[in-house]
Design an enzyme around this catalytic site. Structure first.
Site, mmCIF file in Angstrom:
data_model
loop_
_atom_site.group_PDB
_atom_site.id
_atom_site.type_symbol
_atom_site.label_atom_id
_atom_site.label_comp_id
_atom_site.label_asym_id
_atom_site.label_seq_id
_atom_site.Cartn_x
_atom_site.Cartn_y
_atom_site.Cartn_z
ATOM 1 C CB CYS A 177 -2.824 -2.164 -7.373
ATOM 2 S SG CYS A 177 -1.501 -0.949 -7.323
ATOM 3 C CB CYS A 180 0.575 -3.270 -7.758
ATOM 4 S SG CYS A 180 0.493 -2.113 -6.396
ATOM 5 C CG ASP A 181 -1.373 -6.340 -9.733
ATOM 6 O OD1 ASP A 181 -0.253 -6.559 -9.237
ATOM 7 O OD2 ASP A 181 -2.441 -6.515 -9.113
#
Length: 195
Positions: A177, A180-181
């Site tokens: 992701c 997200c990351d």
């Protein structure tokens, strides 16, 4: 280990006892251990009012809300309690936590659902049917669970490349992701596969 012990006690309680006794095993290494917690909730041995397939964040949130509405709840999951978040080494975008591991966050979610009185069965659901307003799920082991309402919260599954050492680097350099990351890889060279 703590998560599995708590879930095991909940599953054992479903098999006949009405009182769920949770002792938080996570405190085992500390000098002061909390007293066991006792919760009296209706047994789900009959037909639960709500069956939830999936014990990730969506399924656990649904269980918490249903229990707060005083509905009997049965959560079915094949064993990945907490969903994909449980495998994240570091979570920094979840409200209320500056930083937390995915496993810690998943543990807290499961603990909260169980403390509200949700029941859990470790089962792999393979089919569903609906007759006369009653929803029935059939599991791989041939067990059937029926209830008035059914929530399917099975989440998604990452697509792997199946290359050497991929499993070794999941969460340690391989992410799924970008939103997200992405911040973890600031000013680093990255390779994006897929889109």
């Amino acid at each position: 280990i703590a998560l599995l012990r708590i879930v095991k006690r909940s599953v054992d309680a479903r098999r006949g006892a009405l009182k769920v006794n949770l002792s938080l095993e996570a405190y085992i290494d500390k000098e002061e251990q909390p007293a066991p917690l006792h919760f009296d909730y209706p047994s789900v041995v009959g037909k639960p009012e709500v069956i939830i397939v999936g014990a990730g964040p969506a399924g656990l949130t649904a269980a918490i809300y249903a229990r707060r509405a005083n509905k009997t709840v049965l959560i079915l999951d094949k064993g990945a309690f907490g969903g994909q978040i449980a495998f994240s080494p570091k979570v920094e975008n979840y409200p209320g936590f500056e930083t937390v591991t995915g496993a810690e966050l998943a543990d807290k979610m499961v603990e909260q659902a169980l403390s509200q009185g949700a029941d859990v069965e470790v089962e792999n659901v393979v089919s569903l049917k609906c007759e006369n307003g009653i929803k029935t799920v059939i599991t791989e082991d041939g067990n059937e669970f029926s209830g008035k309402a059914l929530i399917i919260a099975v989440g998604a599954k990452h697509r792997h490349l199946n290359v050497p050492n991929e499993e070794k680097f999941l969460g340690e350099g391989i992410s799924f992701c970008a939103v997200c990351d992405g911040a973890f890889y600031k000013d680093k060279k990255v390779l994006v596969i897929g889109g």
